[in-house]
Design a protein around this motif. Structure first.
Motif, PDB file in Angstrom:
ATOM      1  N   ASP A 117      44.323  33.537  36.065  1.00 38.58           N
ATOM      2  CA  ASP A 117      43.040  34.223  36.198  1.00 38.58           C
ATOM      3  C   ASP A 117      42.280  34.167  34.879  1.00 38.58           C
ATOM      4  OD1 ASP A 117      43.982  34.865  38.675  1.00 38.58           O
ATOM      5  OD2 ASP A 117      44.209  37.010  38.305  1.00 38.58           O
ATOM      6  N   GLY A 118      41.051  33.673  34.955  1.00 41.49           N
ATOM      7  CA  GLY A 118      40.158  33.719  33.803  1.00 41.49           C
ATOM      8  C   GLY A 118      40.704  33.045  32.566  1.00 41.49           C
ATOM      9  N   MET A 119      40.531  33.744  31.421  1.00 42.87           N
ATOM     10  CA  MET A 119      40.897  33.159  30.136  1.00 42.87           C
ATOM     11  C   MET A 119      42.373  32.821  30.027  1.00 42.87           C
ATOM     12  SD  MET A 119      38.475  32.450  28.099  1.00 42.87           S
ATOM     13  CE  MET A 119      39.426  32.215  26.604  1.00 42.87           C
ATOM     14  N   PHE A 149      34.649  28.291  25.767  1.00 38.39           N
ATOM     15  CA  PHE A 149      35.107  28.182  27.164  1.00 38.39           C
ATOM     16  C   PHE A 149      34.644  29.395  27.973  1.00 38.39           C
ATOM     17  CE2 PHE A 149      39.099  25.477  26.118  1.00 38.39           C
ATOM     18  CZ  PHE A 149      38.390  24.323  26.359  1.00 38.39           C
ATOM     19  N   GLN A 150      34.927  30.554  27.430  1.00 38.61           N
ATOM     20  CA  GLN A 150      34.609  31.784  28.151  1.00 38.61           C
ATOM     21  C   GLN A 150      33.111  31.901  28.412  1.00 38.61           C
ATOM     22  OE1 GLN A 150      35.834  35.360  26.100  1.00 38.61           O
ATOM     23  NE2 GLN A 150      35.876  36.556  27.990  1.00 38.61           N
ATOM     24  N   ALA A 151      32.308  31.592  27.417  1.00 34.41           N
ATOM     25  CA  ALA A 151      30.862  31.697  27.574  1.00 34.41           C
ATOM     26  C   ALA A 151      30.319  30.643  28.530  1.00 34.41           C
ATOM     27  CB  ALA A 151      30.188  31.561  26.203  1.00 34.41           C
ATOM     28  N   ASN A 200      35.844  39.182  41.548  1.00 37.12           N
ATOM     29  CA  ASN A 200      35.777  39.086  40.090  1.00 37.12           C
ATOM     30  C   ASN A 200      36.764  38.078  39.526  1.00 37.12           C
ATOM     31  OD1 ASN A 200      33.740  41.023  39.764  1.00 37.12           O
ATOM     32  ND2 ASN A 200      35.213  42.705  39.826  1.00 37.12           N
ATOM     33  N   VAL A 201      37.675  37.597  40.369  1.00 35.70           N
ATOM     34  CA  VAL A 201      38.693  36.657  39.909  1.00 35.70           C
ATOM     35  C   VAL A 201      38.127  35.239  39.899  1.00 35.70           C
ATOM     36  CG1 VAL A 201      40.963  35.662  40.369  1.00 35.70           C
ATOM     37  CG2 VAL A 201      40.552  38.109  40.757  1.00 35.70           C
ATOM     38  N   ILE A 202      38.306  34.557  38.782  1.00 32.35           N
ATOM     39  CA  ILE A 202      37.958  33.137  38.648  1.00 32.35           C
ATOM     40  C   ILE A 202      39.243  32.411  38.251  1.00 32.35           C
ATOM     41  CG2 ILE A 202      36.592  31.427  37.391  1.00 32.35           C
ATOM     42  CD1 ILE A 202      34.484  33.629  36.938  1.00 32.35           C
ATOM     43  N   LYS A 203      39.602  31.393  38.990  1.00 35.64           N
ATOM     44  CA  LYS A 203      40.867  30.689  38.765  1.00 35.64           C
ATOM     45  C   LYS A 203      40.661  29.513  37.810  1.00 35.64           C
ATOM     46  CE  LYS A 203      43.644  33.036  41.501  1.00 35.64           C
ATOM     47  NZ  LYS A 203      44.877  33.689  40.989  1.00 35.64           N
ATOM     48  N   VAL A 204      41.611  29.377  36.875  1.00 38.59           N
ATOM     49  CA  VAL A 204      41.487  28.343  35.832  1.00 38.59           C
ATOM     50  C   VAL A 204      42.826  27.638  35.657  1.00 38.59           C
ATOM     51  CG1 VAL A 204      40.935  27.887  33.415  1.00 38.59           C
ATOM     52  CG2 VAL A 204      39.702  29.691  34.652  1.00 38.59           C
ATOM     53  N   VAL A 229      37.962  24.877  37.124  1.00 38.59           N
ATOM     54  CA  VAL A 229      37.513  26.267  37.198  1.00 38.59           C
ATOM     55  C   VAL A 229      37.032  26.488  38.633  1.00 38.59           C
ATOM     56  CG1 VAL A 229      36.003  28.038  36.246  1.00 38.59           C
ATOM     57  CG2 VAL A 229      36.820  26.173  34.770  1.00 38.59           C
ATOM     58  N   VAL A 230      37.695  27.403  39.337  1.00 32.11           N
ATOM     59  CA  VAL A 230      37.450  27.581  40.766  1.00 32.11           C
ATOM     60  C   VAL A 230      36.840  28.961  41.013  1.00 32.11           C
ATOM     61  CG1 VAL A 230      38.449  27.424  43.081  1.00 32.11           C
ATOM     62  CG2 VAL A 230      39.490  26.154  41.176  1.00 32.11           C
ATOM     63  N   TYR A 231      35.710  28.965  41.709  1.00 30.86           N
ATOM     64  CA  TYR A 231      34.996  30.206  42.010  1.00 30.86           C
ATOM     65  C   TYR A 231      35.060  30.486  43.514  1.00 30.86           C
ATOM     66  CZ  TYR A 231      32.849  28.884  37.531  1.00 30.86           C
ATOM     67  OH  TYR A 231      32.636  28.488  36.230  1.00 30.86           O
ATOM     68  N   ALA A 232      35.125  31.768  43.863  1.00 30.80           N
ATOM     69  CA  ALA A 232      34.921  32.186  45.259  1.00 30.80           C
ATOM     70  C   ALA A 232      33.492  32.716  45.332  1.00 30.80           C
ATOM     71  CB  ALA A 232      35.909  33.268  45.655  1.00 30.80           C
ATOM     72  N   ILE A 233      32.643  32.033  46.090  1.00 32.22           N
ATOM     73  CA  ILE A 233      31.226  32.404  46.142  1.00 32.22           C
ATOM     74  C   ILE A 233      30.785  32.585  47.592  1.00 32.22           C
ATOM     75  CG2 ILE A 233      30.690  31.197  43.991  1.00 32.22           C
ATOM     76  CD1 ILE A 233      29.417  28.983  45.793  1.00 32.22           C
TER      77      ILE A 233
END
Length: 323
Positions: A117-119, A149-151, A200-204, A229-233
């Motif tokens: 998750d995320g970073m 990366f985060q930004a 709120n979860v973004i997979k990396v 980087v995988v988003y649920a939208i």
């Protein structure tokens, strides 16, 4: 010990359930049993006590007759089979099994399900002295790469289409002025009003590697990044349109010392996105939902797995095996 009034009440209740003939017989027997032998006169107070004792004796004698004539009145009535069955809880094995519905997340049963998750997904190498830089200087350079990366890929405002100010602030001042003329080139931003995050979860998932090279007579550290980087939208306000969108950012940054301070300079970057439109070129990601209008650009080539980290670079629009 029960009070005399309580005994009288109980006795009257029992007697009321007996027919007249039986009551007469019981009274006659009670009267005979209550008669005491005649003795000398006693003081009034003592006689009053004797009368009270005789009354209790009569009640007890009558109660004994009740037991003699109608013992069934003092036997508890059997419990109704229906009521008795209702008062006993059914065996546990006959209880219906009620299972709470399992919540299925947008990443369930996908390749992204077990990504970090995320970073936590940006795996930066351990710092070590390299290319003439101390371990502390290398660590400072890698920390700056991690913040970039985060930004670029996790900042909510940038993702939703705002100016990538957090990314700009992290660039070297000399590179920042150049980048302002080419906004969003190295960041992920969804076109305004086309998407919102469903979670709120973004997979990396991916890798970061270090190497060195000579550049203008000095040795620099080359940081190569290759990530998914995988988003649920979903469409804004439409939960039933939720889907996964996979981006594949790759980039290069250099770390070196210049005029006494450590410089982090981004030299290359870019990302593909699946599923996204191919007929718009404005540095925004335009998601392709199931109900989207057909893309004006026809995809070509064999279907490609968007989760493949080492797939070759391609130009144009390619077909996908799904997300």
């Amino acid at each position: 010990m029960p009070h005399g009034d309580d005994l009288d009440a109980r006795f009257n209740e029992l007697v009321s359930q007996i027919d007249a003939d039986e009551q007469r017989k019981m009274r006659a027997s009670a009267a005979k049993g209550a008669k005491a032998p005649q003795r000398a006169r006693r003081p009034r107070r003592a006689r009053r006590g004797l009368l009270a004792a005789a009354a209790v004796t009569a009640v007890i004698a009558a109660a004994g007759l009740v037991l003699t004539y109608r013992p069934d009145l003092l036997t508890p009535s059997p419990v109704s089979p229906v009521r008795q069955a209702a008062s006993i809880p059914p065996p546990e094995e006959t209880q219906p099994v009620v299972e709470a519905p399992q919540k299925v997340g947008p990443f369930t049963d996908s390749k992204a399900e077990h990504f970090a998750d995320g970073m936590a997904g940006f795996q930066l190498p351990k710092a070590k002295a390299l290319a003439g830089l101390s371990k502390a200087e290398v660590r400072a350079g890698l920390d700056r790469v991690g913040k970039l990366f985060q930004a670029a890929y996790l900042d909510r405002e940038t993702l939703m289409g705002a100016k990538p100010e957090s990314y700009l602030k992290l660039l070297d001042p000399d590179e920042r002025s150049w980048y302002r003329k080419k906004p969003r080139m190295w960041v992920n931003s969804f076109a305004p009003k086309t998407a919102e995050l469903a979670t709120n979860v973004i997979k990396v998932h991916g890798t970061t590697t270090l190497s060195t090279k000579k550049d203008q007579g000095r040795t620099v550290i080359v940081v190569k990044t290759n990530y998914l980087v995988v988003y649920a939208i979903r469409r804004p306000g439409q939960p039933d349109t939720t889907m996964r969108l996979v981006t594949h950012p790759k980039g290069v940054a250099e770390i070196y010392r210049e005029e006494g301070h450590v410089v982090v300079w981004v030299t290359d970057g870019g990302a593909s996105a699946t599923p996204a439109r191919c007929d718009v070129h404005d540095y925004f990601i335009h998601p392709m939902y199931e109900d989207s209008e057909p893309d004006a650009v026809q995809p070509s080539g064999p279907p490609r797995d968007p989760y493949e980290l080492d797939k070759p670079e391609s130009e144009g629009c390619a077909t996908s095996t799904g997300t």
